[in-house]
Design an enzyme around this catalytic site. Structure first.
Site, PDB file in Angstrom:
ATOM      1  N   CYS A   1       0.833  -1.195   0.000  1.00  0.00           N
ATOM      2  CA  CYS A   1       0.000   0.000   0.000  1.00  0.00           C
ATOM      3  C   CYS A   1       0.873   1.253   0.000  1.00  0.00           C
ATOM      4  O   CYS A   1       2.018   1.237   0.426  1.00  0.00           O
ATOM      5  CB  CYS A   1      -0.950   0.031   1.181  1.00  0.00           C
ATOM      6  SG  CYS A   1      -2.105  -1.343   1.280  1.00  0.00           S
TER       7      CYS A   1
ATOM      8  N   LYS B   1       6.919  -4.703  -2.070  1.00  0.00           N
ATOM      9  CA  LYS B   1       8.314  -4.405  -1.757  1.00  0.00           C
ATOM     10  C   LYS B   1       8.541  -4.275  -0.263  1.00  0.00           C
ATOM     11  O   LYS B   1       9.485  -4.831   0.284  1.00  0.00           O
ATOM     12  CB  LYS B   1       8.733  -3.106  -2.466  1.00  0.00           C
ATOM     13  CG  LYS B   1      10.172  -2.683  -2.203  1.00  0.00           C
ATOM     14  CD  LYS B   1      11.149  -3.691  -2.778  1.00  0.00           C
ATOM     15  CE  LYS B   1      12.588  -3.292  -2.565  1.00  0.00           C
ATOM     16  NZ  LYS B   1      13.524  -4.345  -2.991  1.00  0.00           N
TER      17      LYS B   1
END
Length: 610
Positions: A2, A605
């Site tokens: 997010c 990530k």
């Protein structure tokens, strides 16, 4: 995972928000949205499933005027990827974006339904929007006062930004377990989950700490700590390059970051040698006194960082003579570890915001560790701020989800730390000399290895129709095999497993046939002859071998064994060196298979939730 961007300015902020989202795409997401409020309190909200580009195209077709706004990229947790579940969420005049997981969202949802609220999404975030609206309607107060009253009702992790369209001059942010950074401007201020999102508009940043609530206006920022008191947070000037998010001439960020490794390692080594010795004075004046007491090292990490910790275990024990254990953070934090006397906790994280690693660090403070040391790539991150000591990797911004240069620079720093601790324990000076010499030569050695890219690319076709792969290594190359397998599965979606080569007879040998490619890392060390025996076991059963071998190791290619000769390398740095061809192999296999190299499916990530 997010991404959040927010802005309070005197100019239209829609394009600032969209550019911020573009710069956060590397974090992983499935939908995106933004909301902008004009001076008259009119809210324009857009949400789209898919890439930020889809949202950007939709924005061109709408009038998005206003100096206050928030935007979000969502990685689905509660509720499927859909426009209805995308952020921002609205409850009448309250608009909110949120990273994290509200663990008690179900009872809160039932509570709000009982109060007459109607839900239009499956998300936990909409629960918070209704809570803020209800609290303000019932008890009044400024938006920051209302948010401070709502927070004790929430259980879980969150980084959230809230606006009230009745007062478009203010944003309120709250941070618990999910990072937020405020960007300071002139007559305007910003907030995001990563400073990279805000580099086009500012280089002055203020990192929120755990439990902080911030009130952000055009001209001021007020921060309240977890006790509700006004607090001061240091403002720093970012050294991150503005164009860090630019691929340049490379096809993918991952390819760029593989090729950046020689320079990343040079940068990581810079200023850390003195008179032929390792110099880690950045640890502080009391570090040597603490490190001299260390009798055990406990390393905590996740994913790729765990693999680098596994390599360093061999180094700590063989070179410095210190027992070392390595554990996955999500396992460590949920058991009751018996802490050894004078044990140093080392945490590894590229982002410094990995939720489980942070939780393990916080737990360690209650368990009696001698001290904590973070190895991290992001200055000012939670891991760095909350540790007793920190060593920074200087890899630069890493965008690709599959870590490359962060891994090799972590290993570089870990090897320097081993040398420093070893010296304090009376390690032979020749060992440190060999480490220094090896590290200084490493960037050039990797440059030399990268010239073999075309040869490695030619091997990738052999994996294109495979569903499984096996990686083998021995000694400190076993964790490198683990890292190679992780890279292949991450970006090509081929199921890959790594084993210590000596374990073949204990199960994996049953998998060997002509459809099972077997990748072997084979430096010329004392385990080479043992490894050759393992290779012959695979050959005898028809396995297709790909052997990355020292050019002096005596291998020759045959019908089912392809040899990739690599330059002879000093043994102490061999694990770092042998990582790079495995990265290239995974990259080229993913290209052939047509997967999304930089943003693999289902992965993010920065894993900032549990």
């Amino acid at each position: 995972m997010c991404g959040i961007v927010g802005a309070v300015a005197q100019r239209d902020v829609a394009e600032i928000l969209l550019e911020g989202l573009r710069r956060l795409e590397y974090r992983g997401y499935d939908s995106a949205g933004l909301a902008v409020v004009d001076s008259e309190g009119h809210v324009a909200r857009l949400r789209r499933l898919g890439k930020v580009q889809v949202l950007s195209q939709a924005a061109e077709e709408h009038e998005l005027h206003g100096g206050t706004g928030i935007a979000h990229t969502r990685w689905a947790t509660h509720g499927e990827p859909s426009e209805e579940n995308a952020h921002p969420h609205i409850s009448e005049h309250i608009t909110i974006v949120h990273n994290g997981i509200i663990e008690n969202h179900e009872p809160l949802r039932e509570l709000m339904i009982g109060r007459g609220y109607r839900f239009v999404s499956e998300t936990d975030t909409e629960v918070v929007a209704h809570l803020v609206h209800f609290e303000q309607k019932q008890n009044g107060g400024t938006l920051v006062e209302v948010v401070k009253r709502v927070i004790p009702q929430l259980r879980g992790a969150y980084g959230m930004v809230v606006l009230d369209n009745r007062d478009s001059s203010v944003l309120v942010a709250a941070r618990s377990g999910s990072p937020l950074v405020i960007g300071r401007g002139v007559g305007e201020n910003f907030i995001a989950s990563d400073q990279l999102a805000l580099l086009p508009v500012t280089r002055r940043f203020m990192f929120l700490e755990e439990g902080d609530v911030a009130e952000i206006t055009r001209r001021d920022v007020r921060v309240f700590d977890k006790s509700g008191q006004l607090a001061t947070r240091e403002e720093i000037e970012s050294k991150v390059s503005y164009d860090a998010g630019d691929k340049g001439a490379y096809r993918h960020y991952m390819q760029k970051e593989i090729y950046e490794q020689p320079m990343a390692i040079k940068n990581t080594l810079e200023g850390r040698f003195s008179h032929g010795e390792i110099n880690l004075s950045e640890l502080g004046p009391k570090a040597d006194e603490l490190l001299a007491k260390v009798e055990h090292v406990q390393i905590i990490a996740c994913g790729t960082s765990y693999n680098s910790g596994m390599v360093s275990r061999y180094w700590f024990e063989a070179l410095a003579g210190i027992p070392c254990d390595v554990e996955i953070a999500s396992e460590f934090r949920y058991r009751k570890p018996a802490v050894r006397k004078n044990s140093l906790m080392i945490t590894l994280s590229q982002s410094g915001e990995t939720a489980d690693t942070l939780a393990a660090l916080r737990l360690s403070k209650e368990l009696g560790y001698l001290g904590s040391l973070a190895i991290c790539n992001v200055a000012g991150s939670s891991l760095v701020r909350e540790s007793d000591m920190a060593l920074m990797t200087k890899a630069g911004v890493e965008i690709g989800v599959a870590s490359t240069k962060a891994f090799t620079t972590q290993l570089t720093v870990l090897l320097m730390l081993v040398a420093r601790v070893g010296r304090l324990r009376g390690m032979d000076a020749q060992i440190e000399h060999d480490i220094v010499h090896g590290l200084q030569a490493l960037p050039a050695r990797i440059e030399q290895m990268l010239s073999q890219d075309k040869l490695i690319e030619s091997l990738a076709e052999g994996f294109s129709d495979k569903h499984h792969a096996l990686f083998l290594g021995r000694g400190d190359q076993y964790p490198i095999a683990m890292e190679g397998a992780l890279k292949l599965k991450e970006i090509s979606y081929i199921h890959a497993e790594a084993y210590a080569a000596g374990e073949l007879k204990h199960g994996p040998l049953a998998l060997i046939d002509a459809d099972m490619p077997v990748v072997v890392v084979a430096p010329n060390n004392e385990l080479l002859e043992k490894l050759k025996s393992n290779i012959e076991e695979v050959r005898a059963r028809g396995g297709e071998l790909y052997v990355f071998a020292d050019e002096d190791a005596g291998f020759t290619s045959s019908e089912n064994m392809k040899i990739i000769p690599l330059p002879h390398i000093e043994e102490v740095i061999a694990p770092i060196f042998y990582t790079v061809p495995l990265q290239l192999l995974s990259y080229h296999v993913a290209l052939i298979k047509g997967t999304d190299v930089d943003q693999p499916r289902n992965l993010a990530k920065s894993v900032t939730v549990e």
